[in-house]
Design a protein around this motif. Structure first.
Motif, PDB file in Angstrom:
ATOM      1  N   SER A 198      14.961  -1.220  -4.705  1.00  0.00           N
ATOM      2  CA  SER A 198      14.164  -0.488  -3.699  1.00  0.00           C
ATOM      3  C   SER A 198      13.093  -1.290  -3.414  1.00  0.00           C
ATOM      4  O   SER A 198      12.593  -1.395  -2.340  1.00  0.00           O
ATOM      5  CB  SER A 198      13.910   0.789  -3.851  1.00  0.00           C
ATOM      6  OG  SER A 198      14.867   1.950  -4.159  1.00  0.00           O
ATOM      7  N   LEU A 199      12.694  -2.193  -4.076  1.00  0.00           N
ATOM      8  CA  LEU A 199      11.371  -2.983  -3.819  1.00  0.00           C
ATOM      9  C   LEU A 199      11.656  -4.422  -3.535  1.00  0.00           C
ATOM     10  O   LEU A 199      10.976  -5.415  -3.541  1.00  0.00           O
ATOM     11  CB  LEU A 199      10.597  -2.968  -5.184  1.00  0.00           C
ATOM     12  CG  LEU A 199      10.093  -1.438  -5.543  1.00  0.00           C
ATOM     13  CD1 LEU A 199       9.061  -1.515  -6.598  1.00  0.00           C
ATOM     14  CD2 LEU A 199       9.303  -0.980  -3.975  1.00  0.00           C
TER      15      LEU A 199
ATOM     16  N   GLY B 258      17.531  -3.339   2.031  1.00  0.00           N
ATOM     17  CA  GLY B 258      18.046  -2.087   2.681  1.00  0.00           C
ATOM     18  C   GLY B 258      19.401  -2.397   3.158  1.00  0.00           C
ATOM     19  O   GLY B 258      19.719  -3.480   3.475  1.00  0.00           O
TER      20      GLY B 258
ATOM     21  N   GLU C 124       9.012   5.388  -2.420  1.00  0.00           N
ATOM     22  CA  GLU C 124       8.904   5.286  -0.890  1.00  0.00           C
ATOM     23  C   GLU C 124       7.550   4.847  -0.905  1.00  0.00           C
ATOM     24  O   GLU C 124       7.322   3.960  -0.036  1.00  0.00           O
ATOM     25  CB  GLU C 124       9.256   6.609  -0.345  1.00  0.00           C
ATOM     26  CG  GLU C 124      10.709   6.832  -0.186  1.00  0.00           C
ATOM     27  CD  GLU C 124      11.305   5.877   0.751  1.00  0.00           C
ATOM     28  OE1 GLU C 124      10.673   5.431   1.726  1.00  0.00           O
ATOM     29  OE2 GLU C 124      12.405   5.430   0.170  1.00  0.00           O
TER      30      GLU C 124
ATOM     31  N   GLN D  34       7.074   1.162  -1.197  1.00  0.00           N
ATOM     32  CA  GLN D  34       7.834   0.215  -0.494  1.00  0.00           C
ATOM     33  C   GLN D  34       6.750   0.022   0.795  1.00  0.00           C
ATOM     34  O   GLN D  34       7.152  -1.027   1.357  1.00  0.00           O
ATOM     35  CB  GLN D  34       8.852   1.121   0.127  1.00  0.00           C
ATOM     36  CG  GLN D  34      10.279   0.994  -0.843  1.00  0.00           C
ATOM     37  CD  GLN D  34      11.589   1.491  -0.277  1.00  0.00           C
ATOM     38  OE1 GLN D  34      11.363   2.484   0.443  1.00  0.00           O
ATOM     39  NE2 GLN D  34      12.640   1.271  -0.815  1.00  0.00           N
TER      40      GLN D  34
ATOM     41  N   VAL E 172       5.659  -3.562   0.398  1.00  0.00           N
ATOM     42  CA  VAL E 172       6.814  -4.594   0.230  1.00  0.00           C
ATOM     43  C   VAL E 172       7.107  -5.181   1.626  1.00  0.00           C
ATOM     44  O   VAL E 172       7.358  -4.348   2.695  1.00  0.00           O
ATOM     45  CB  VAL E 172       7.982  -4.034  -0.540  1.00  0.00           C
ATOM     46  CG1 VAL E 172       9.250  -5.120  -0.626  1.00  0.00           C
ATOM     47  CG2 VAL E 172       7.516  -3.465  -1.780  1.00  0.00           C
TER      48      VAL E 172
ATOM     49  N   ARG F 213       9.809  -3.823   4.071  1.00  0.00           N
ATOM     50  CA  ARG F 213       9.966  -2.319   3.663  1.00  0.00           C
ATOM     51  C   ARG F 213       9.031  -1.661   4.348  1.00  0.00           C
ATOM     52  O   ARG F 213       8.042  -1.993   4.936  1.00  0.00           O
ATOM     53  CB  ARG F 213      10.054  -2.411   2.213  1.00  0.00           C
ATOM     54  CG  ARG F 213      11.249  -3.018   1.394  1.00  0.00           C
ATOM     55  CD  ARG F 213      12.480  -2.342   1.748  1.00  0.00           C
ATOM     56  NE  ARG F 213      13.693  -3.027   1.160  1.00  0.00           N
ATOM     57  CZ  ARG F 213      14.336  -1.991   0.341  1.00  0.00           C
ATOM     58  NH1 ARG F 213      14.447  -0.874   0.624  1.00  0.00           N
ATOM     59  NH2 ARG F 213      15.335  -2.583  -0.426  1.00  0.00           N
TER      60      ARG F 213
ATOM     61  N   ASP G 235      14.408   8.508   4.155  1.00  0.00           N
ATOM     62  CA  ASP G 235      14.991   7.947   2.790  1.00  0.00           C
ATOM     63  C   ASP G 235      14.657   9.095   1.731  1.00  0.00           C
ATOM     64  O   ASP G 235      15.328   9.164   0.771  1.00  0.00           O
ATOM     65  CB  ASP G 235      14.357   6.736   2.356  1.00  0.00           C
ATOM     66  CG  ASP G 235      14.874   5.527   3.304  1.00  0.00           C
ATOM     67  OD1 ASP G 235      15.853   5.806   3.883  1.00  0.00           O
ATOM     68  OD2 ASP G 235      14.330   4.452   3.271  1.00  0.00           O
TER      69      ASP G 235
END
Length: 121
Positions: free
Chosen positions: A18-19, A24, A77, A80, A83, A86, A92
């Motif tokens: 996720s990071l 994605g 979330e 993110q 990031v 992101r 999500d």
């Protein structure tokens, strides 16, 4: 590996995936984005792994796991947002919650009907 480490290992994989900057899943499968499907699958596995580690089929444990796994998704979330490439996404988080519920439901349906014998773990 001791079963109690399984949800930690899954959480680390979900967090790391996720990071990734600019990551994605792209594209769609029917009306659903691949990234949303990845969220559902990842959080379903995390919820089921957590219940497997707890060796529990109680309603209280299943509810707690659903809430904690969804909250973990909310925390991811928020992270993110820091990031590159992101962002924070409410959709999500919804996909994370759907995955958590799906993992709990799968455990309820397919998990053992009684706690397994302790095999020295």
């Amino acid at each position: 590996m001791d079963r109690r480490w399984l949800p930690i290992a899954v959480a680390v994989v979900v967090l790391a995936a996720s990071l990734v900057p600019g990551g994605g899943g792209g594209g769609t499968i029917g009306p659903v984005g691949v990234d949303k499907l990845l969220h559902v699958v990842g959080y379903a596995v995390l919820a089921a792994a957590s219940l497997f580690a707890l060796r529990s089929r109680t309603g209280r444990a299943m509810l707690a796991v659903g809430v904690v796994v969804t909250a973990f998704g909310g925390g991811v979330e928020l992270l993110q947002g820091f990031v590159p490439g992101r962002g924070v996404s409410g959709l999500d988080l919804v996909a994370d919650a759907v995955g958590a519920v799906a993992g709990v439901a799968a455990w309820r349906v397919f998990g053992p009907s009684s706690p397994p014998e302790d095999a020295g773990s």
